[in-house]
Design a protein around this motif. Structure first.
Motif, PDB file in Angstrom:
ATOM      1  N   LYS A 396     156.868  65.813  -0.258  1.00 17.28           N
ATOM      2  CA  LYS A 396     156.753  66.123   1.335  1.00 17.28           C
ATOM      3  C   LYS A 396     155.377  65.501   1.719  1.00 17.28           C
ATOM      4  CE  LYS A 396     156.500  68.869   5.320  1.00 17.28           C
ATOM      5  NZ  LYS A 396     156.467  70.390   5.628  1.00 17.28           N
ATOM      6  N   GLU A 397     154.269  65.691   0.945  1.00 13.23           N
ATOM      7  CA  GLU A 397     152.986  65.177   1.339  1.00 13.23           C
ATOM      8  C   GLU A 397     152.919  63.724   1.006  1.00 13.23           C
ATOM      9  OE1 GLU A 397     150.040  67.537  -0.736  1.00 13.23           O
ATOM     10  OE2 GLU A 397     150.308  69.188   0.590  1.00 13.23           O
ATOM     11  N   ILE A 398     153.611  63.191   0.080  1.00  9.11           N
ATOM     12  CA  ILE A 398     153.721  61.896  -0.521  1.00  9.11           C
ATOM     13  C   ILE A 398     154.528  60.933   0.481  1.00  9.11           C
ATOM     14  CG2 ILE A 398     154.736  60.024  -1.988  1.00  9.11           C
ATOM     15  CD1 ILE A 398     153.979  62.288  -4.120  1.00  9.11           C
ATOM     16  N   LEU A 399     155.513  61.668   1.279  1.00  8.60           N
ATOM     17  CA  LEU A 399     156.345  60.982   2.328  1.00  8.60           C
ATOM     18  C   LEU A 399     155.388  60.794   3.655  1.00  8.60           C
ATOM     19  CD1 LEU A 399     159.791  62.466   1.508  1.00  8.60           C
ATOM     20  CD2 LEU A 399     159.010  59.965   0.748  1.00  8.60           C
ATOM     21  N   GLN A 400     154.990  62.098   3.612  1.00  9.36           N
ATOM     22  CA  GLN A 400     153.872  61.989   4.975  1.00  9.36           C
ATOM     23  C   GLN A 400     152.757  60.824   5.022  1.00  9.36           C
ATOM     24  OE1 GLN A 400     152.904  66.177   5.145  1.00  9.36           O
ATOM     25  NE2 GLN A 400     154.544  66.659   6.622  1.00  9.36           N
ATOM     26  N   ALA A 401     152.377  60.785   3.521  1.00  9.87           N
ATOM     27  CA  ALA A 401     151.268  59.626   3.491  1.00  9.87           C
ATOM     28  C   ALA A 401     151.714  58.355   3.628  1.00  9.87           C
ATOM     29  CB  ALA A 401     150.679  59.804   2.055  1.00  9.87           C
ATOM     30  N   CYS A 402     152.973  58.144   3.563  1.00 13.24           N
ATOM     31  CA  CYS A 402     153.506  56.845   3.808  1.00 13.24           C
ATOM     32  C   CYS A 402     153.790  56.642   5.049  1.00 13.24           C
ATOM     33  CB  CYS A 402     154.856  56.663   3.073  1.00 13.24           C
ATOM     34  SG  CYS A 402     154.982  56.628   1.347  1.00 13.24           S
ATOM     35  N   VAL A 403     154.083  57.391   5.755  1.00 11.60           N
ATOM     36  CA  VAL A 403     154.068  57.367   7.180  1.00 11.60           C
ATOM     37  C   VAL A 403     152.885  57.287   8.070  1.00 11.60           C
ATOM     38  CG1 VAL A 403     154.903  58.556   9.314  1.00 11.60           C
ATOM     39  CG2 VAL A 403     156.237  58.582   7.435  1.00 11.60           C
ATOM     40  N   GLU A 418     167.423  66.336   1.652  1.00  7.46           N
ATOM     41  CA  GLU A 418     166.142  66.541   1.141  1.00  7.46           C
ATOM     42  C   GLU A 418     164.978  66.184   2.058  1.00  7.46           C
ATOM     43  OE1 GLU A 418     165.948  66.690  -3.023  1.00  7.46           O
ATOM     44  OE2 GLU A 418     167.562  68.228  -3.069  1.00  7.46           O
ATOM     45  N   LYS A 419     165.073  65.125   2.570  1.00 14.44           N
ATOM     46  CA  LYS A 419     164.189  64.378   3.431  1.00 14.44           C
ATOM     47  C   LYS A 419     164.141  64.644   4.999  1.00 14.44           C
ATOM     48  CE  LYS A 419     163.550  60.702   0.144  1.00 14.44           C
ATOM     49  NZ  LYS A 419     163.827  59.111   0.111  1.00 14.44           N
ATOM     50  N   ARG A 420     165.129  65.351   5.258  1.00 15.36           N
ATOM     51  CA  ARG A 420     165.646  65.456   6.533  1.00 15.36           C
ATOM     52  C   ARG A 420     164.651  66.155   7.728  1.00 15.36           C
ATOM     53  NH1 ARG A 420     170.189  70.083   7.378  1.00 15.36           N
ATOM     54  NH2 ARG A 420     168.467  71.125   6.646  1.00 15.36           N
ATOM     55  N   ALA A 421     163.741  66.940   7.219  1.00 14.26           N
ATOM     56  CA  ALA A 421     162.755  67.803   7.954  1.00 14.26           C
ATOM     57  C   ALA A 421     161.461  66.671   8.103  1.00 14.26           C
ATOM     58  CB  ALA A 421     162.115  69.051   7.207  1.00 14.26           C
ATOM     59  N   VAL A 422     161.347  65.966   7.091  1.00 13.35           N
ATOM     60  CA  VAL A 422     160.211  65.096   7.098  1.00 13.35           C
ATOM     61  C   VAL A 422     160.334  64.004   8.179  1.00 13.35           C
ATOM     62  CG1 VAL A 422     160.487  63.421   5.226  1.00 13.35           C
ATOM     63  CG2 VAL A 422     158.141  64.074   5.766  1.00 13.35           C
ATOM     64  N   MET A 423     161.748  63.699   8.472  1.00 12.61           N
ATOM     65  CA  MET A 423     162.052  62.482   9.515  1.00 12.61           C
ATOM     66  C   MET A 423     161.237  63.023  10.913  1.00 12.61           C
ATOM     67  SD  MET A 423     164.214  60.389   8.522  1.00 12.61           S
ATOM     68  CE  MET A 423     165.604  60.145  10.173  1.00 12.61           C
ATOM     69  N   ALA A 424     161.072  64.232  11.141  1.00 10.47           N
ATOM     70  CA  ALA A 424     160.327  64.670  12.434  1.00 10.47           C
ATOM     71  C   ALA A 424     158.771  64.311  12.265  1.00 10.47           C
ATOM     72  CB  ALA A 424     160.612  66.224  12.820  1.00 10.47           C
ATOM     73  N   LYS A 452     173.231  66.058   7.903  1.00 13.68           N
ATOM     74  CA  LYS A 452     172.342  65.071   7.195  1.00 13.68           C
ATOM     75  C   LYS A 452     171.487  64.435   8.018  1.00 13.68           C
ATOM     76  CE  LYS A 452     174.333  66.564   3.320  1.00 13.68           C
ATOM     77  NZ  LYS A 452     175.377  66.063   2.967  1.00 13.68           N
ATOM     78  N   LEU A 453     170.337  63.673   7.604  1.00  9.64           N
ATOM     79  CA  LEU A 453     169.631  62.878   8.356  1.00  9.64           C
ATOM     80  C   LEU A 453     168.819  63.130   9.554  1.00  9.64           C
ATOM     81  CD1 LEU A 453     171.936  59.428   8.754  1.00  9.64           C
ATOM     82  CD2 LEU A 453     169.960  59.744   7.379  1.00  9.64           C
ATOM     83  N   ILE A 454     169.222  63.916  10.475  1.00 14.70           N
ATOM     84  CA  ILE A 454     168.592  64.315  11.568  1.00 14.70           C
ATOM     85  C   ILE A 454     168.154  66.046  11.484  1.00 14.70           C
ATOM     86  CG2 ILE A 454     168.931  64.874  14.091  1.00 14.70           C
ATOM     87  CD1 ILE A 454     171.453  62.840  13.945  1.00 14.70           C
ATOM     88  N   PRO A 455     166.755  65.954  11.608  1.00 15.81           N
ATOM     89  CA  PRO A 455     166.178  67.188  11.644  1.00 15.81           C
ATOM     90  C   PRO A 455     166.915  68.436  12.363  1.00 15.81           C
ATOM     91  CG  PRO A 455     164.475  65.658  11.718  1.00 15.81           C
ATOM     92  CD  PRO A 455     165.894  64.833  12.190  1.00 15.81           C
ATOM     93  N   LEU A 590     157.811  46.803   7.900  1.00 14.04           N
ATOM     94  CA  LEU A 590     158.272  47.219   6.664  1.00 14.04           C
ATOM     95  C   LEU A 590     159.535  46.352   6.149  1.00 14.04           C
ATOM     96  CD1 LEU A 590     158.836  50.785   8.032  1.00 14.04           C
ATOM     97  CD2 LEU A 590     157.321  50.128   6.317  1.00 14.04           C
ATOM     98  N   MET A 591     159.344  45.773   4.820  1.00 18.63           N
ATOM     99  CA  MET A 591     160.388  45.110   4.130  1.00 18.63           C
ATOM    100  C   MET A 591     161.967  46.070   4.062  1.00 18.63           C
ATOM    101  SD  MET A 591     159.218  42.188   4.248  1.00 18.63           S
ATOM    102  CE  MET A 591     158.095  42.422   5.534  1.00 18.63           C
ATOM    103  N   LYS A 592     161.763  47.091   3.987  1.00 17.89           N
ATOM    104  CA  LYS A 592     162.660  48.106   3.930  1.00 17.89           C
ATOM    105  C   LYS A 592     162.740  49.393   4.799  1.00 17.89           C
ATOM    106  CE  LYS A 592     163.957  47.320  -0.935  1.00 17.89           C
ATOM    107  NZ  LYS A 592     164.076  47.862  -2.096  1.00 17.89           N
ATOM    108  N   ASN A 593     163.670  49.777   5.411  1.00 12.47           N
ATOM    109  CA  ASN A 593     163.600  51.089   5.957  1.00 12.47           C
ATOM    110  C   ASN A 593     165.117  51.603   6.039  1.00 12.47           C
ATOM    111  OD1 ASN A 593     163.042  53.526   7.578  1.00 12.47           O
ATOM    112  ND2 ASN A 593     162.828  52.422   9.313  1.00 12.47           N
ATOM    113  N   ALA A 594     165.182  52.870   5.370  1.00  9.72           N
ATOM    114  CA  ALA A 594     166.425  53.477   5.085  1.00  9.72           C
ATOM    115  C   ALA A 594     166.427  55.026   5.724  1.00  9.72           C
ATOM    116  CB  ALA A 594     167.076  53.481   3.754  1.00  9.72           C
ATOM    117  N   ALA A 595     165.597  55.079   6.523  1.00  9.96           N
ATOM    118  CA  ALA A 595     165.337  56.335   7.244  1.00  9.96           C
ATOM    119  C   ALA A 595     166.148  56.512   8.752  1.00  9.96           C
ATOM    120  CB  ALA A 595     163.980  56.813   7.287  1.00  9.96           C
ATOM    121  N   GLY A 596     167.328  56.992   8.790  1.00  8.66           N
ATOM    122  CA  GLY A 596     167.713  57.110  10.150  1.00  8.66           C
ATOM    123  C   GLY A 596     168.793  55.896  10.334  1.00  8.66           C
ATOM    124  N   TYR A 597     169.601  55.942  11.315  1.00 10.29           N
ATOM    125  CA  TYR A 597     170.207  54.750  11.784  1.00 10.29           C
ATOM    126  C   TYR A 597     169.387  53.219  11.872  1.00 10.29           C
ATOM    127  CZ  TYR A 597     173.320  58.746  12.071  1.00 10.29           C
ATOM    128  OH  TYR A 597     174.247  59.772  11.730  1.00 10.29           O
TER     129      TYR A 597
END
Length: 664
Positions: A396-403, A418-424, A452-455, A590-597
């Motif tokens: 979770k901390e790694i993903l937040q660091a990316c953001v 598994e990443k739903r919460a960090v979408m917020a 799925k997807l949406i926190p 970002l060359m890639k983004n698969a977080a959300g629609y």
């Protein structure tokens, strides 16, 4: 949940009792994917004929039974977990390649066909399918689209999202749709890419196939540090070199791979790159020299070309075996999937290593380095509860660091549960609201892969929205005023395509700034009202290039009019005002983004009917590229999905679809 006996009877009649299973063994086998999520479904249906998908969904809809589409289940985010019980719909048996047309460059496939099977069928014909996830031998093409998985060749050839030409798609209520890239209006294939089965089921796909390169050369390059290796990638882009593939690994990965796959990776370096070029012999020779010079400038230790095809395949076998190599070392491997702008890779990696060290976690790092997409592979034993909690917290901390580095929580593995919460942490409330509205437009009863997807309860958790610019705020106020007095309007830029004389136009001419030309990440961020002529002039002065034509109109018009569909794939980030006056933000450098629609694809070609695009970030190049072919402007009729989403976003029809009206 308890599935009514009447529903079982109807489903059995459609699929046969041998394909509708409720025994404990079957339910246990289909209770998990490659994540830690373990949730027992109430039943399993093996879909062996594509024709039964729609009838099955109609029954599930009638009885309000949730379902989870599933193929190979190789995702790492819990996308295939049946959180609400219900029924797993297994499309893996639908694995026929229906047609290969090399003359026109396409293949029609069923959803369960794997990437490896398609590549094997294409190779004797001298063709290939460009997307190549490392798990292509087992992952399905429908799953690749559902996750927008792309693999090593993404830097040069783009992601799965841009290699799917048409799909047959079944909505959660059983309605069947045929979607084509030739359709007018929003890019709904692009919107379905990365939707993780939350919007419906892919029944068939028509994918683009390409002539196989006659000449390919692969290089193994070692470095004294990861920072040196990723800096090499940025320098390649700055020189206009776009390799076929750019993969990076740290020394933890190479040691694990060598013990397992014996790929011939040197063990005396902290990092390595696998670089691959394709083209004519002359092009490869010229780029090889540039490549070696750039690597040497970044302190490379060894620059080793593969001498034979067998050597080349051995290098790639090692890369594809990276996950299995780590899986040998512990019962579990948790795989991260953060993506950052290429320029931010060194900073992001420093943050990641600090997190891993602080948590005393053993992990390998490997990357689709050309896209800023990296995969920490953390080994642990989930039976050790404190160990699992620590690893989950670290990821979770790694993903937040990316953001924090301007990135996203997923480049291609998806969000799932598994990443739903960090979408917020990544998105503000208006953007998450829009994701929810898209879900309701496709699936008002929330039956397709729910939760799925949406926190959950994101309103109080969503990140605070950054302030609006003065001009954007003024336009938002105008939209709200028009909404208050029920005054519909048409969005225009230079009005060069719409050519309306009405007093109800809402112009983007005040949005006329080029905000940044970034020659490190090779992106431009500009407001939607910037004219194409002024944009072309600025790019020329900066010594960079885009596929946009130097003609009439504005940047927003080029994107929203539907006249330049090949520009959609160039757009990486978007800001837009919705009919309620709220601003949504998606993507960036970002060359890639698969977080959300994919909101860029929702507004692409929408002709100002869903909101007002205020800002775009798009790709530029160090060398000239062909200009995008332009189609005539036609005010499109709204079709089913378009009007469904419009009802969610714009129930008052503030930005109308003018059915049948044409302008020249």
């Amino acid at each position: 949940m308890k599935i009514p006996s009447a529903a079982f009877a109807e489903l059995t009649k459609i699929v046969g009792k041998e394909n509708l299973l409720t025994d404990e063994v079957s339910l246990s086998v289909y209770a998990y994917d490659c994540s830690l999520s373990r949730t027992r479904p109430d039943a399993l249906i093996h879909l062996r004929q594509a024709e039964v998908i729609a009838p099955v969904l109609k029954v599930l809809h009638a009885y309000h039974i949730p379902f989870v589409p599933r193929a190979s289940a190789t995702n790492h985010a819990g996308s295939c977990a049946a959180l609400n019980g219900g029924i797993i719909l297994n499309v893996a048996p639908l694995n026929k390649i229906l047609q290969i047309n090399t003359q026109e460059g396409f293949a029609w496939v069923e959803p369960g066909v794997t990437g490896g099977d398609l590549q094997d069928a294409l190779a004797p014909l001298g063709f290939f399918y460009a997307p190549d996830p490392a798990s292509e031998r087992v992952c399905s093409l429908s799953g690749n689209l559902a996750q927008n998985a792309s693999g090593a060749r993404c830097m040069k050839y783009g992601g799965t999202i841009d290699h799917v030409l048409e799909i047959d798609f079944v909505l959660p209520d059983g309605k069947e749709l045929h979607l084509s890239r030739q359709d007018g209006g929003p890019d709904f294939i692009g919107l379905i890419a990365g939707s993780e089965g939350t919007l419906g089921i892919i029944k068939q796909l028509k994918v683009r196939i390409l002539p196989a390169a006659k000449h390919i050369k692969t290089f193994l390059v070692t470095f004294p540090s990861l920072a040196d290796s990723v800096q090499t990638v940025s320098d390649l882009a700055a020189e206009g070199i776009i390799p076929r593939c750019v993969e990076a690994m740290d020394d933890v990965t190479t040691r694990a791979v060598e013990e397992f796959a014996h790929a011939g990776y040197p063990l005396d370096a902290k990092a390595l790159l696998i670089l691959e070029l394709d083209g004519t012999p002359a092009e490869i020779s010229e780029q090889e020299k540039q490549l070696e010079d750039i690597c040497l400038k970044n302190h490379s230790l060894k620059f080793l070309p593969a001498k034979t095809e067998a050597e080349r395949q051995k290098l790639w076998f090692g890369r594809r075996a990276a996950y299995a190599s780590m899986a040998r070392l512990a019962p579990n491997v948790m795989v991260g999937d953060g993506t950052v702008p290429r320029s931010e890779l060194p900073r992001a990696l420093e943050k990641v290593r600090r997190i891993l060290d602080e948590q005393h976690i053993y992990a390998s790092l490997l990357f689709h380095a050309g896209d800023g997409n990296f995969h920490p592979q953390i080994i642990f034993d989930e039976r050790n509860r404190p160990d699992t909690v620590r690893v989950t917290k670290a990821l979770k901390e790694i993903l937040q660091a990316c953001v924090d580095c301007g990135g996203t929580v997923s480049g291609e593995h998806g969000v799932g549960v598994e990443k739903r919460a960090v979408m917020a942490y990544q998105y503000d409330k208006p953007t998450l609201d829009l994701f929810e509205q898209i879900k309701r437009a496709f699936d008002p009863d929330n039956l397709a892969n729910p939760l799925k997807l949406i926190p959950v309860n994101y309103a109080e958790k969503a990140r605070e929205q950054a302030p609006l610019s003065a001009t954007t705020k003024q336009l938002a106020e105008k939209i709200l005023l028009r909404k208050k007095v029920h005054a519909p309007c048409l969005i225009t830029g230079e009005n060069s395509r719409l050519k309306t004389k009405g007093t109800n136009a809402l112009s983007t001419q005040t949005l006329n700034r080029i905000l940044e030309i970034d020659k490190t990440n090779y992106t431009v961020t500009a407001e939607a009202g910037v004219t194409l002529k002024n944009l072309a002039r600025a790019l020329t002065q900066a010594g960079v290039y885009s596929i946009l034509p130097n003609g009439k109109g504005t940047l927003g018009g080029a994107f929203c009019s539907g006249c330049l569909p090949s520009f959609y794939a160039q757009v990486l980030g978007i800001e837009a005002l919705l009919p309620d006056g709220s601003l949504v933000r998606y993507g960036g450098k970002l060359m890639k983004n698969a977080a959300g629609y994919h909101l860029t694809r929702l507004f692409a070609g929408s002709q100002g009917t869903l909101g007002l695009v205020t800002r775009l970030t798009f790709k530029i190049y160090a060398k000239p590229v062909p200009a995008a072919p332009e189609k005539p402007f036609v005010r499109e009729n709204g079709h089913l999905l378009w009007t469904s989403i419009k009802k969610q976003l714009d129930p008052g029809d503030l930005f109308p679809i003018l059915a049948g009206e044409k302008n020249v």
